[in-house]
Every structure is written in structure tokens, then in C-alpha cells.
Design a protein around this motif. Structure first.
Motif, mmCIF file in Angstrom:
data_model
loop_
_atom_site.group_PDB
_atom_site.id
_atom_site.type_symbol
_atom_site.label_atom_id
_atom_site.label_comp_id
_atom_site.label_asym_id
_atom_site.label_seq_id
_atom_site.Cartn_x
_atom_site.Cartn_y
_atom_site.Cartn_z
ATOM 1 N N ARG A 170 6.095 -49.581 9.629
ATOM 2 C CA ARG A 170 5.889 -50.453 8.472
ATOM 3 C C ARG A 170 6.057 -49.665 7.184
ATOM 4 N NH1 ARG A 170 0.082 -53.083 7.929
ATOM 5 N NH2 ARG A 170 0.787 -54.092 9.871
ATOM 6 N N GLY A 171 6.739 -50.253 6.242
ATOM 7 C CA GLY A 171 6.831 -49.695 4.898
ATOM 8 C C GLY A 171 6.069 -50.579 3.926
ATOM 9 N N THR A 172 5.246 -49.981 3.069
ATOM 10 C CA THR A 172 4.459 -50.722 2.086
ATOM 11 C C THR A 172 4.690 -50.108 0.711
ATOM 12 O OG1 THR A 172 2.745 -51.336 3.693
ATOM 13 C CG2 THR A 172 2.127 -51.385 1.370
ATOM 14 N N PHE A 173 4.937 -50.980 -0.274
ATOM 15 C CA PHE A 173 5.313 -50.508 -1.601
ATOM 16 C C PHE A 173 4.544 -51.300 -2.659
ATOM 17 C CE2 PHE A 173 8.742 -50.284 1.448
ATOM 18 C CZ PHE A 173 9.123 -48.958 1.384
ATOM 19 N N ILE A 174 3.681 -50.600 -3.406
ATOM 20 C CA ILE A 174 2.904 -51.256 -4.453
ATOM 21 C C ILE A 174 3.826 -51.669 -5.600
ATOM 22 C CG2 ILE A 174 1.216 -50.768 -6.293
ATOM 23 C CD1 ILE A 174 -0.572 -49.517 -4.244
ATOM 24 N N PHE B 162 -8.735 -37.915 -12.578
ATOM 25 C CA PHE B 162 -7.503 -38.710 -12.594
ATOM 26 C C PHE B 162 -7.857 -40.162 -12.289
ATOM 27 C CE2 PHE B 162 -3.738 -40.635 -10.751
ATOM 28 C CZ PHE B 162 -2.771 -40.265 -11.675
ATOM 29 N N ARG B 163 -7.383 -41.080 -13.126
ATOM 30 C CA ARG B 163 -7.729 -42.490 -12.982
ATOM 31 C C ARG B 163 -6.507 -43.315 -12.600
ATOM 32 N NH1 ARG B 163 -10.960 -43.483 -18.603
ATOM 33 N NH2 ARG B 163 -8.865 -43.015 -19.390
ATOM 34 N N SER B 164 -6.729 -44.305 -11.738
ATOM 35 C CA SER B 164 -5.674 -45.251 -11.365
ATOM 36 C C SER B 164 -6.307 -46.630 -11.195
ATOM 37 C CB SER B 164 -4.970 -44.816 -10.078
ATOM 38 O OG SER B 164 -5.890 -44.736 -9.000
ATOM 39 N N THR B 165 -5.485 -47.641 -11.007
ATOM 40 C CA THR B 165 -6.000 -49.010 -10.920
ATOM 41 C C THR B 165 -6.717 -49.245 -9.591
ATOM 42 O OG1 THR B 165 -3.848 -49.749 -10.100
ATOM 43 C CG2 THR B 165 -4.258 -49.957 -12.470
ATOM 44 N N THR B 166 -7.723 -50.090 -9.625
ATOM 45 C CA THR B 166 -8.484 -50.428 -8.415
ATOM 46 C C THR B 166 -7.801 -51.524 -7.612
ATOM 47 O OG1 THR B 166 -10.563 -49.826 -9.497
ATOM 48 C CG2 THR B 166 -10.718 -51.242 -7.556
ATOM 49 N N HIS B 167 -7.343 -52.566 -8.277
ATOM 50 C CA HIS B 167 -6.772 -53.732 -7.602
ATOM 51 C C HIS B 167 -5.246 -53.707 -7.723
ATOM 52 C CE1 HIS B 167 -10.842 -55.324 -7.304
ATOM 53 N NE2 HIS B 167 -10.998 -54.990 -8.577
ATOM 54 N N ASN B 168 -4.584 -53.789 -6.561
ATOM 55 C CA ASN B 168 -3.126 -53.628 -6.528
ATOM 56 C C ASN B 168 -2.494 -54.647 -5.591
ATOM 57 O OD1 ASN B 168 -3.023 -50.848 -8.004
ATOM 58 N ND2 ASN B 168 -4.505 -50.548 -6.361
ATOM 59 N N PHE B 169 -1.210 -54.901 -5.834
ATOM 60 C CA PHE B 169 -0.447 -55.823 -4.996
ATOM 61 C C PHE B 169 0.824 -55.119 -4.526
ATOM 62 C CE2 PHE B 169 -3.077 -58.418 -7.724
ATOM 63 C CZ PHE B 169 -3.594 -59.350 -6.837
ATOM 64 N N ALA B 170 1.196 -55.395 -3.293
ATOM 65 C CA ALA B 170 2.340 -54.715 -2.688
ATOM 66 C C ALA B 170 3.124 -55.686 -1.811
ATOM 67 C CB ALA B 170 1.859 -53.521 -1.853
ATOM 68 N N TRP B 171 4.293 -55.225 -1.367
ATOM 69 C CA TRP B 171 5.044 -55.950 -0.345
ATOM 70 C C TRP B 171 5.282 -55.010 0.832
ATOM 71 C CZ3 TRP B 171 9.946 -54.423 1.299
ATOM 72 C CH2 TRP B 171 10.619 -53.506 0.484
ATOM 73 N N SER B 172 5.426 -55.588 2.015
ATOM 74 C CA SER B 172 5.590 -54.794 3.230
ATOM 75 C C SER B 172 6.710 -55.361 4.099
ATOM 76 C CB SER B 172 4.293 -54.775 4.057
ATOM 77 O OG SER B 172 3.283 -54.043 3.418
ATOM 78 N N ALA B 173 7.352 -54.478 4.831
ATOM 79 C CA ALA B 173 8.341 -54.851 5.839
ATOM 80 C C ALA B 173 8.043 -54.050 7.102
ATOM 81 C CB ALA B 173 9.755 -54.585 5.354
ATOM 82 N N GLU B 174 8.217 -54.678 8.261
ATOM 83 C CA GLU B 174 7.822 -54.042 9.526
ATOM 84 C C GLU B 174 8.788 -54.430 10.630
ATOM 85 O OE1 GLU B 174 3.569 -54.124 10.554
ATOM 86 O OE2 GLU B 174 4.155 -54.982 12.490
#
Length: 260
Positions: A221-225, A192-204
Motif C-alpha cells: 500500500r502507498g499512502t500520500f498526505i 519541530f511542529r507539524s499539523t495534527t489532523h491530515n488527509f491522504a489518499w491510498s492505493a493498494e
């Protein structure tokens, strides 16, 4: 074991909070670490338990059969750790860099044998040779080692005796060290393949507790790609796996214990 670790972290923070409560109720008690938050730069570390899952948007042709979702995700519980660097901006704002390492193993189930009906091809899809899906074909155990680098802007209130509440938000750069994105094999070879480099936002949000020698912060904390993590299967692979999904995005909840 991972669920036990998460429960242990929660119980530890509750016990510490009850232990600290006695000193917060004492009005004549001297404040602790009074000059700590006046430092321009400071550092620390954190431990965390996490719950990770996927948000999946299914392809309407290959990912759904009527109202039935053909691809499902099973959440996982695990742990992580990292470092803290703080830059004091003013009395109410801090900028934080909190790089860490997170471990996870999620499960995707593909009940997509019904896609055989598209094998003949049409104007919108190429023909393919159907194969019988075994249980090994249907289930993918997706292991992830994530280098998570969040930059958070923290807004806090004034200290109330030896405690201070805060909220924070920011963005993350996340590297998946087990993405398999460069592999020439795909789901036909159980990869199974997925992306290596990702960006997300977080709230804490959390509460900072001050002790004689250190500051302890339990937080959620919640983090969402934000980007699509799906990597398409090879052109000659039947549409049982990656083609059944339009969008795949990690969503995570962390229970964090910070020590500064």
C-alpha cells in the motif's frame, strides 16, 4: 531493528506463499472457505512494516542556495498494526475500513546557515538576528505516532482455486499524536511542529490466499498526505527551519499482512 522487522514480514509472506502453492496446483482439491466472501460483513486484523519519508517543496529564498537543497529528509523503517472491517457490496466490490496505529521517526537536516545573508532584511523579508547553528540545531528527529483511518474500495477478480488478486484505493484521515502543533515553543527551543489532523489518499494491491480456518492477504500500500503538514515557526524565529520549506507532506509505503 525496524528494518529487520520489515524483512521478517516479507520473508514470512514468501514462505507462506510457497507453502500454499502446492494446494493451488492441485486441480482436484476442494476450495477452502467457499462461503467466506458471501458474508455481508466480516472482520480481521493486520500487521505491517512501513517506510516513511517526507516530500519537501523548498522555499526558493531560504531553502535553496543556487542548485543546492538546504533541507533534506532521511527515510525511516518501522511497524504498525490495525483492524479490518469489510462490507460486501457485490461479487466484485468490497468497502473496507482499516483503522490502525503507525509508528515512525524521520530525520530532517537543515543546512541553512547561509540564510544569514538575509539578516538585514529587505522589502520581502523582515530583519533577524543571526545565530550560529550547532549540529543540534541542524538536525531534527521527528517522532510520529499516527492514527491512520483508511476507507478503501476494493475491486477483486474471481477466485482461482484458493487465491484471488485485488486492487484497492481510497482516502485516509490521519491524526498525528506527536505533532506538537499546540506547543508555543518552536525550532528555537528544539521543538519541530507539524499539523495534527491530515488527509491522504491510498492505493493498494495484493493477493488473498484461502486456508482452512482463515484468509491471509499480503499486500503493498502507498499512502500520500495531501495537505501541507508544516506549521510555521514563531514570528521572531530566524528563517533557518520552517521558513526554509514551502510544503511538507508525508509519503509512506506499507507491506501489509492481513488475517481474516
Amino acid at each position: 531493528m525496524n528494518k529487520f522487522l520489515l524483512k521478517a514480514l516479507v520473508l514470512a509472506s514468501v514462505n507462506i506463499a510457497f507453502f500454499a502453492d502446492a494446494q493451488f496446483r492441485t486441480r482436484n482439491r476442494m476450495d477452502k472457505l467457499e462461503e467466506f466472501d458471501q458474508q455481508t460483513f466480516s472482520w480481521g486484523f493486520y500487521l505491517n512494516g512501513n517506510k516513511l519519508d517526507y516530500r519537501i517543496v523548498l522555499d526558493p529564498r531560504y531553502g535553496m542556495e543556487g542548485n543546492q537543497n538546504l533541507v533534506t529528509s532521511k527515510e525511516s523503517y518501522s511497524f504498525g498494526a490495525g483492524l479490518i472491517g469489510k462490507w460486501r457490496l457485490n461479487d466484485y466490490l468490497d468497502l473496507r475500513l482499516e483503522p490502525g496505529l503507525q509508528f515512525a521517526q524521520r530525520q530532517l537536516t537543515f543546512n541553512t546557515q547561509s540564510n544569514d545573508k538575509y539578516a538585514a532584511g529587505s522589502l520581502t523579508n523582515d530583519p533577524f538576528i543571526p545565530i550560529p547553528l550547532t549540529e543540534k540545531d541542524k538536525v531534527r528527529e521527528v517522532k510520529s505516532t499516527l492514527v491512520d483511518i483508511p476507507v478503501l474500495l476494493e475491486f477483486h477478480g474471481q477466485r482461482w482455486y484458493n487465491s484471488r488478486p485485488y486492487i484497492a484505493g481510497g482516502v485516509n484521515y490521519i491524526v498525528n499524536l506527536q505533532s506538537n502543533s499546540d506547543s508555543t515553543d518552536d525550532n528555537m527551543q528544539q521543538v519541530f511542529r507539524s499539523t495534527t489532523h491530515n488527509f491522504a489518499w491510498s492505493a493498494e494491491m495484493g493477493v488473498q490466499f484461502y486456508f482452512n480456518k482463515f484468509k491471509l492477504t499480503p499486500a503493498i500500500r502507498g499512502t500520500f498526505i495531501m495537505n501541507n503538514e508544516k506549521v510555521a515557526d514563531n514570528a521572531n524565529t530566524p528563517p533557518y527551519w520552517a521558513s526554509a520549506m514551502s510544503t511538507l507532506q508525508t509519503r509512506a509505503v506499507f507491506f501489509v499482512l492481513k488475517f481474516e
